[in-house]
Write a protein that holds these residues in place. Structure first.
Motif, PDB file in Angstrom:
ATOM      1  N   LEU A 113      47.070  79.894  32.646  1.00 67.06           N
ATOM      2  CA  LEU A 113      45.978  79.502  33.548  1.00 67.06           C
ATOM      3  C   LEU A 113      44.943  78.665  32.797  1.00 67.06           C
ATOM      4  O   LEU A 113      44.520  77.596  33.241  1.00 67.06           O
ATOM      5  N   TYR A 114      44.597  79.169  31.642  1.00 66.77           N
ATOM      6  CA  TYR A 114      43.638  78.462  30.794  1.00 66.77           C
ATOM      7  C   TYR A 114      44.139  77.057  30.499  1.00 66.77           C
ATOM      8  O   TYR A 114      43.405  76.072  30.606  1.00 66.77           O
ATOM      9  N   GLY A 115      45.377  76.987  30.171  1.00 68.52           N
ATOM     10  CA  GLY A 115      45.958  75.689  29.840  1.00 68.52           C
ATOM     11  C   GLY A 115      45.970  74.754  31.035  1.00 68.52           C
ATOM     12  O   GLY A 115      45.705  73.566  30.921  1.00 68.52           O
ATOM     13  N   LEU A 116      46.244  75.313  32.213  1.00 67.72           N
ATOM     14  CA  LEU A 116      46.295  74.476  33.403  1.00 67.72           C
ATOM     15  C   LEU A 116      44.933  73.883  33.697  1.00 67.72           C
ATOM     16  O   LEU A 116      44.813  72.724  34.071  1.00 67.72           O
ATOM     17  N   VAL A 117      43.918  74.716  33.509  1.00 69.71           N
ATOM     18  CA  VAL A 117      42.584  74.270  33.889  1.00 69.71           C
ATOM     19  C   VAL A 117      41.967  73.399  32.809  1.00 69.71           C
ATOM     20  O   VAL A 117      41.415  72.337  33.072  1.00 69.71           O
ATOM     21  N   TYR A 118      42.081  73.841  31.592  1.00 68.46           N
ATOM     22  CA  TYR A 118      41.379  73.119  30.516  1.00 68.46           C
ATOM     23  C   TYR A 118      42.250  72.072  29.826  1.00 68.46           C
ATOM     24  O   TYR A 118      41.787  71.359  28.957  1.00 68.46           O
ATOM     25  N   TYR A 138      56.160  73.638  26.304  1.00 71.96           N
ATOM     26  CA  TYR A 138      57.194  72.618  26.204  1.00 71.96           C
ATOM     27  C   TYR A 138      57.445  71.934  27.524  1.00 71.96           C
ATOM     28  O   TYR A 138      57.664  70.734  27.584  1.00 71.96           O
ATOM     29  N   PHE A 139      57.372  72.734  28.601  1.00 80.50           N
ATOM     30  CA  PHE A 139      57.570  72.094  29.901  1.00 80.50           C
ATOM     31  C   PHE A 139      56.405  71.160  30.207  1.00 80.50           C
ATOM     32  O   PHE A 139      56.590  70.044  30.658  1.00 80.50           O
ATOM     33  N   ALA A 140      55.200  71.645  29.947  1.00 86.92           N
ATOM     34  CA  ALA A 140      54.030  70.837  30.269  1.00 86.92           C
ATOM     35  C   ALA A 140      53.899  69.668  29.300  1.00 86.92           C
ATOM     36  O   ALA A 140      53.570  68.552  29.686  1.00 86.92           O
TER      37      ALA A 140
END
Lengths: 138, 174, 491, 119, 503
Positions: free
Chosen positions: A49-54, A132-134
């Motif tokens: 979640l953190y990665g998605l947002v930030y 890796y996917f992102a």
């Protein structure tokens, strides 16, 4: 930008709770539903979640992929290591009874330890799969 | 659930398919709760509806979201599926009835787990006790599987310089 | 420490795999992997010795007694399969450093070793365990790990091959899980031995029959029994040669082991063959595999693909042996299990030597190779002779026992078919030999022999082929012992 | 026919399973294959859990005053199986991504068309 | 102990020779010297065994067991002794001849050629000395495989095709039929040792016995019974020394030798004649004798004609085994030696003609005899011996075979022998006769003085035809003399062979 701001703040507020919940699930698995695996997933989800947002880079700043890769290994090693400890202390492989003078306490200790190992591996694998996917999309 | 599944089979937009799969998983999780498998439900919800969906979406983002119309003949696959299903149905005929406490599955080893487990391990959640202690070795294997998958993803999707070269070469050959 | 050998067998490699990730250094991981596979090999030698001298070894993991906890149960059959897996692993591994440079990216080396160790762990785990569900878990470890290994192949088709392997393997594994579930529903236990004891009490009802069907089909997918073999040629063709060598020599063998275990130990001869007519379909499929796959092999342009099809055919021999349902037939099967591991391993390693010098495996591109790479091609030829079953090679011993068993079971037709199908092997092996020795090399042909690091493992396997073609007491002795135990005739 | 009433749960499971299997075998789209695999496996999980249900039982967490518990063993097995399933899924999807990179498509037929004869 | 050592030396000698040849590959003189030394040592070693066997001994050499009671064993008895003597002696002669031929022809890959040659000899000796059927089978297969590179020596598409036929027939019959027979025998009797009187008596009866005999007889493809004879003419693409030693002596004789061994020591002569299981084989052999001779008549290529002649002659030996009487067996065994000397002479001559005159077709050879008198004289001697006219060795084996046919009350085969002799006359004698008698064609140059054999560089044009090099001519004269000598030695040989036919 506004909704993003909201998201960011919500995420920031939520993060500690998610991680706390993960830890709760991790260590409360003995009494209620849950355990290392679920905890690992939740823990990982928090970071995702953190990665998605930030953004991925921010997350990379917190946890580099090398650390995560070490995480895979350490989790598995903790688990397998508990087994070896049982072996060294005179029991069979993965025999927790010998971990402590009292078999029941030994069992409890063993279960906690291995659940921790499971959690570490699962969380780090989940997060790095996300990496890796992102990371590939860009 | 059956509806979700039929939707999955029919739908050609892969986003729809993935969403339906997530719903399918959530439904499965609720059924698990009904069937007293709280741990499993928890996991299925987290994994099936959560992680899997994220994975699928990630993949779709990297690939494409429309499925082409299948061109080949479906009869063979249908036949295979039908035979498998028939064998399964045949097999269920002699299964213990749903919820039957006298079923063999519920005897033999189970009483030991339920009666001795909490005492011997000091953990009241029998599922955890069995998972981590009685069948701890399975769990070790399970962690190894996850570990393997992690390694696999690193190997496959890592940004290896040489990969690029390799794929280009493959392209040239084609 | 000898009491803990069964646990060590699997745990050594399992521990080494994550250690590889932590160590990371290319050479260091290699030595670590090498050391651990050799240690695993040593353990399996000791285990085999222990089993042969003092009977079945049982080990309770976690200290929980058998039906409650997970049990490792080692008899002559497992011990032998363990020996094959760890032995081939130990021989193949030294091959990798030089071969990786050519066929695979160097910086990923430590991940390769990790996946390799996991694959070994999975296969060993499947072979050693006495618990149905544990078998499934380790089967998955091995199949995921081998999927990774296959995907490392130099051609992009390795990816599709790996994907197909994954899908088919998972279907197979899921079939096995369904089977295990049904059987658990019927008996209430997961311990293989316990299942065997409790099955007669169920009266072999329809659930058990369905479970049987799912388990056998699942195992058949895993061992690539014709016509469920379609995933194999692709996987073996496009995987890196080292991986092909290892998988061809071990993975399908473990599949055959699982089949034997379910048929003979879990369900028992009485149910598998007397109550259900399993022998005849198995025999038919085996014969079909021998002929169809051999014929297809003859028409392949690529040596690797040819060898892959030949593997399918050879698996036919193993299944044929067990489908005779006699001690002799089963002995022949198990002997062939061992011998085929030796010869296919050697052949694929020889291919790996070729890969060091050129990227094509087409038979036409091997023209004149006999002079360019004499040692490599000599090894290939020797391995090919073993595959055909020429005397003084291990292959001969397998065929010998197989034919004897067929004759003893009053199946002269089967004996004749075995022989005729060996002739097909003559043809496809000879195509390669002829190209290598009796044609002039093309313009792009390589000019040097493979390095010693590659030749030595190859020749070790060839030497073993010859050694076990002459001194047969080990494989035959162990196999007979195992076969007797499986048929319930007592050791 | 009354006898079969207790079995209909299984039959639903069988239907789901077969749908999943059909997806895997029939569909040429690699992502859809993976979806099929997920459906197939989830159905198998249901089969196990159904097996473990005991009428009037509760979740197998030992507490005072409760006598009937559902069978915990299938739960344990399925926990493991779910994990294995997700591991397979991750690996499979990673492969799909790579295949897409190498071929520019994730349809089986088109991949087959792109590769010439075997090497 | 000394005799066993000699056996080991005889078996290992050619192999050591092969190694030495490979080692000296770059220095032709040294290499060829090594080959000569190896062949002489091998022959002496074989000869060393003779007295022991003559005295009734059966020296044995045991290597190891595959399966308890079944392993690599070598035992030598009179039949094997005879074959070993013939093969090792003719190897010496052929070595000289091969040196002359290969150099004269300027062939490539000589080292590979000699190495494979030596291995083939070792395998032939292995066949001769084998103590059980499995050992024999292994040596038999080694022989097949080691001669394949010799057949395809030229690596031309034509020779590759011939090589495929060669290997295809020999391997498929041996693995497809013979091996089944062997395993069957082992399954039925529990042993594969060659035992006087046979091992099958009472173990296999009725139809299965006939089937088993079929498996063996057609499994021994090297004996070239009729439908599976095609490999032998195909093998004629090989350089002539190969055709001479291997396809007139070592390989084909290994085939018929195996037939005799199987008939005598596996089935047992008495058991065969009692059960009549081999009756069909007599007719097949008889038919092969006649038909192959007829085919030979139609061939214009000299080597092809000789090849069909060999097919025909081989069936004499098979016939001897099939008649299953003591005379016929002795006759068959003797024919191995007699025909070997006769046929090798013929092939040597064919090769000499090829080297000296570059002629392969019989119709082109008219008048050549005057320029190559030694060659054609030797050819005549060989032809007469093969035909079976006194005072040459060939007559005796036919005599014994005839006696055997009478003893077995199968008079029709006496007739077959007669007809075949007539056909022999028809297809062999004209070759020699034409060489001397036909008038020289227009434009032929004046013949060179006899005996002016000088080293030949292989590029001399056709006009300068003269006698082939010394290395070629001397061996063929030797073998021709051998044919003569055998006529007088026949009694001794018969006496020596007598034990194999003892009841």
């Amino acid at each position: 930008m506004n909704d993003l701001l909201v998201l960011r703040i919500v995420t920031k507020i939520l993060m500690p709770f998610i991680l706390l919940f993960a830890l709760y699930v991790q260590f409360h698995g003995d009494y209620g539903p849950g355990g290392g695996f679920q905890a690992g997933v939740i823990f990982g989800a928090g970071f995702i979640l953190y990665g998605l947002v930030y953004g991925l880079d921010a997350l990379r700043g917190v946890l580099s992929s090398d650390v995560l890769r070490a995480g895979f290994a350490i989790g598995l090693l903790i688990f397998a290591g508990v087994g070896v400890a049982g072996l060294l202390l005179g029991g069979n492989y993965l025999d927790y009874n010998v971990l402590s003078s009292d078999p029941v306490k030994g069992q409890h200790l063993g279960i906690l330890l291995i659940e921790f190992g499971v959690g570490v591996t699962v969380a780090s694998v989940m997060i790095s799969i996300f990496y890796y996917f992102a990371g590939r999309g860009r | 659930m059956a509806v979700a599944v039929i939707g999955i089979v029919r739908a050609r937009n892969l986003f729809v398919v993935v969403m339906l799969t997530g719903i399918y998983s959530l439904l499965a999780a609720t059924i698990f709760v009904v069937l007293d498998a709280v741990d499993v439900a928890f996991t299925e919800a987290a994994v099936g509806a959560g992680i899997s969906t994220v994975l699928f979406l990630g993949t779709l983002a990297l690939t494409t979201s429309e499925e082409k119309k299948p061109v080949h003949n479906a009869w063979i696959s249908l036949a295979v599926v039908a035979v498998t299903g028939a064998v399964l149905i045949y097999g269920t005929l002699d299964m213990p009835r749903y919820g039957d406490p006298a079923a063999p599955a519920n005897h033999h080893v189970i009483p030991e787990y339920l009666e001795q487990g909490p005492e011997k391990t000091g953990v009241p959640n029998v599922v955890t006790a069995v998972l981590a202690s009685y069948r701890g070795y399975d769990t070790l294997g399970e962690v190894a599987v996850i570990f393997t998958a992690g390694i696999g993803v690193v190997v496959l999707l890592g940004q290896w310089r040489a990969h690029r070269r390799r794929d280009e070469r493959a392209e040239d050959e084609a | 420490m000898t009491a803990h050998l069964p646990a060590l067998q699997v745990v050594i490699t399992l521990l080494a795999a994550p250690a590889c990730i932590l160590v990371r250094g290319r050479d260091l991981t290699f030595w670590l992997a090498l050391l651990t596979t050799w240690a695993a090999f040593a353990v399996s030698c000791l285990l085999l010795d222990q089993v042969m001298t003092s009977g079945i070894v049982s080990y309770e993991l976690g200290g929980w007694a058998a039906p409650f906890g997970i049990e490792y149960r080692v008899d002559a059959l497992n011990a032998f399969v363990l020996l094959i897996v760890s032995g081939i692993g130990a021989i193949v591994l030294p091959f990798t450093p030089r071969s990786l440079l050519i066929e695979m990216v160097g910086e990923k080396a430590y991940l390769f070793y990790c996946a390799f160790l996991l694959c070994v762990t999975g296969l060993l785990g499947v072979a050693i365990t006495g618990d149905a569900f544990n078998l499934f878990v380790f089967l998955e470890i091995s199949s995921l790990a081998s999927c990774i290994l296959i995907s490392l192949g130099p051609h992009r088709r390795a990816l599709t091959a790996a994907f197909q392997y994954l899908i088919v393997g998972t279907i197979g594994a899921t079939f096995i899980v369904i089977g295990i579930g049904l059987i658990y529903g019927a008996t209430g236990t997961l311990n293989l031995n316990d299942i065997a004891e409790r099955l007669p009490a169920t009266g072999y009802n329809r659930t058990v029959i369905a479970a049987f069907a799912f388990l056998i089909v699942g195992a058949a997918i895993k061992l690539a029994l014709f016509p469920l073999h379609f995933w194999l040629p692709k996987a073996y063709t496009y995987a890196p040669s080292t991986v092909s060598a290892f998988l061809a020599a071990t993975a399908t063998k473990v599949g055959v082991y699982v089949l034997i275990r379910f048929l003979f130990t879990v369900f028992g001869v009485k149910f598998s063959f007397d109550i259900l007519p399993t022998a005849l379909p198995l025999m038919l499929l085996a014969v079909l595999a021998m002929f169809v796959a051999s014929t297809v092999a003859i028409f392949q342009d690529s040596v690797k693909r040819m060898l892959a099809y030949s593997s399918v055919a050879q698996i036919g021999y193993m299944v044929l042996g067990l489908s005779l349902v006699t001690v002799d037939g089963l002995t022949a099967s198990i002997v062939h299990l061992f011998n085929h591991a030796l010869m296919k391993g050697a052949l694929f390693l020889a291919i790996g030597c070729i890969a060091y010098r050129q990227s094509s495996f087409r038979i036409d591109d091997l023209a004149g190779m006999g002079r360019r790479m004499p040692w490599t091609m000599a090894a290939f030829t020797a391995g090919g002779l073993s595959l055909i079953g020429i005397p003084l090679t291990a292959g001969f011993i397998s065929k010998w026992y197989l034919i004897l068993a067929a004759l003893a079971a009053d199946e002269p037709l089967i004996a004749a078919l075995i022989v005729i199908s060996s002739l097909l092997a003559v043809i496809y092996v000879w195509r390669v030999v002829e190209a290598a020795y009796f044609r002039e090399p093309g313009p792009g042909a390589p000019s040097g022999e493979a390095p010693l690091a590659l030749l030595i493992p190859t020749w070790v396997l060839i030497a073993l082929n010859v050694y076990f073609g002459i001194e047969t007491s080990l494989p035959v002795g162990v196999s007979e012992h195992a076969a007797r135990a499986l048929m319930g005739a007592g050791p | 026919m009354v006898d079969f009433v207790g079995l209909y749960n299984y039959w639903i499971v069988v239907f789901l399973m077969m749908a999943g299997l059909y997806l895997v075998i029939e569909h040429g789209n690699l992502v859809k294959k993976m979806v099929g695999l997920t459906v197939f496996q989830a159905a198998v999980f249901l089969l196990y859990i159904t097996l473990g249900k005991v009428r009037d039982g509760t979740a197998p967490i030992i507490a005072e005053g409760i006598e009937t518990y559902s069978n915990p063993l299938p739960h344990v097995l399925i926990l493991t199986a779910i994990v294995v399933g997700v591991a397979t899924l991750a690996l499979g999807l990673a492969l799909v991504v790579r295949i897409r990179d190498a071929y520019g498509t994730i349809e089986e037929d088109e991949i087959g068309d792109q590769d010439g004869p075997a090497i | 102990m000394r005799v066993e050592l000699a056996m080991a030396v005889a078996l290992a000698g050619p192999l050591a020779g092969a190694a030495a040849i490979a080692l000296f590959g770059r220095r032709p003189n040294l290499r060829d010297g090594a080959m000569i030394v190896a062949s002489v040592v091998t022959f002496l070693a074989v000869y060393r065994i003779l007295p022991a066997v003559d005295a009734g001994g059966r020296p044995e050499l045991f290597l190891f067991d595959f399966v308890p009671g079944l392993g690599i064993r070598f035992v030598i008895e009179p039949l094997g002794m005879l074959f070993a003597l013939v093969a090792s002696f003719l190897w010496i002669v052929t070595s000289f001849y091969a040196i002359g031929y290969m150099r004269g022809h300027g062939e490539e890959n000589q080292t590979r050629f000699y190495v494979c040659f030596a291995i083939a000899i070792s395998a032939a000796l292995g066949v001769a000395m084998s103590g059980n059927m499995l050992t024999l089978f292994i040596a038999y297969e080694v022989l097949t495989l080691s001669t394949y590179p010799l057949v395809t020596h030229h690596q031309s598409p034509e020779s590759m095709r011939a090589g495929r036929t060669y290997l295809g027939i020999l391997l498929s019959t041996s693995i497809g039929l013979q091996l089944v027979g062997i395993v069957w025998t082992y399954g039925a009797t529990g042993t594969l040792d060659f035992t006087p009187g046979g091992i099958l008596a009472g173990k296999v009866e009725g139809w299965p016995l006939i089937v088993l005999l079929f498996l063996y007889m057609y499994g021994i493809g090297k004996a070239a019974l009729l439908p599976i004879h095609r490999w032998l003419p195909a093998a004629m693409v090989a350089p002539t020394p190969v055709s001479a030693l291997l396809h007139a002596v070592a390989v084909v004789k290994a085939g018929v030798f195996t037939v005799l061994k199987v008939a005598i020591y596996i089935f047992g002569v008495d058991y065969l004649s009692e059960t009549g299981a081999s009756t069909w084989l007599m007719y097949v052999a008889g038919a092969t004798v006649v038909i192959a001779s007829l085919v030979a008549l139609t061939k214009d290529n000299l080597k092809a004609r000789l090849a069909y002649s060999t097919v025909s002659q081989l069936s004499y030996v098979v016939l001897g085994a099939a008649l299953a009487t003591s005379w016929s067996v002795v006759g068959g065994a003797m024919h191995i030696a007699m025909h070997a000397f006769g046929k090798i002479t013929l092939f040597f001559c064919a090769g000499a003609i090829m080297v000296a005159a570059h002629k392969t077709e019989i119709s082109d050879m008219a008048g050549l005899g005057r320029r190559m008198p030694f060659t054609f004289a030797a050819f005549a001697v060989g032809a007469l011996s093969v035909t079976g006219l006194p005072p040459l060795g060939g007559v005796w084996s036919k005599w014994y075979l005839g006696l055997g046919a009478v003893e077995a009350e199968q008079l029709i085969f006496v007739a077959v022998l007669m007809i075949s002799s007539l056909l022999n006359v028809a297809y062999l004698i004209p070759v020699a006769a034409r060489g001397f008698i036909s008038p020289k064609r227009e434009g032929d140059p004046v013949p060179q003085p006899v005996g002016a054999a000088v080293a030949h560089d292989g590029h001399e044009d056709e006009d300068g035809i003269r006698e082939a090099p010394m290395f070629c001519v001397v061996p063929l004269c030797l073998t021709a003399i051998g044919c003569l000598a055998l006529f007088f030695a026949a009694d001794d040989i018969a006496a020596f062979l007598a034990p194999i036919a003892q009841r």
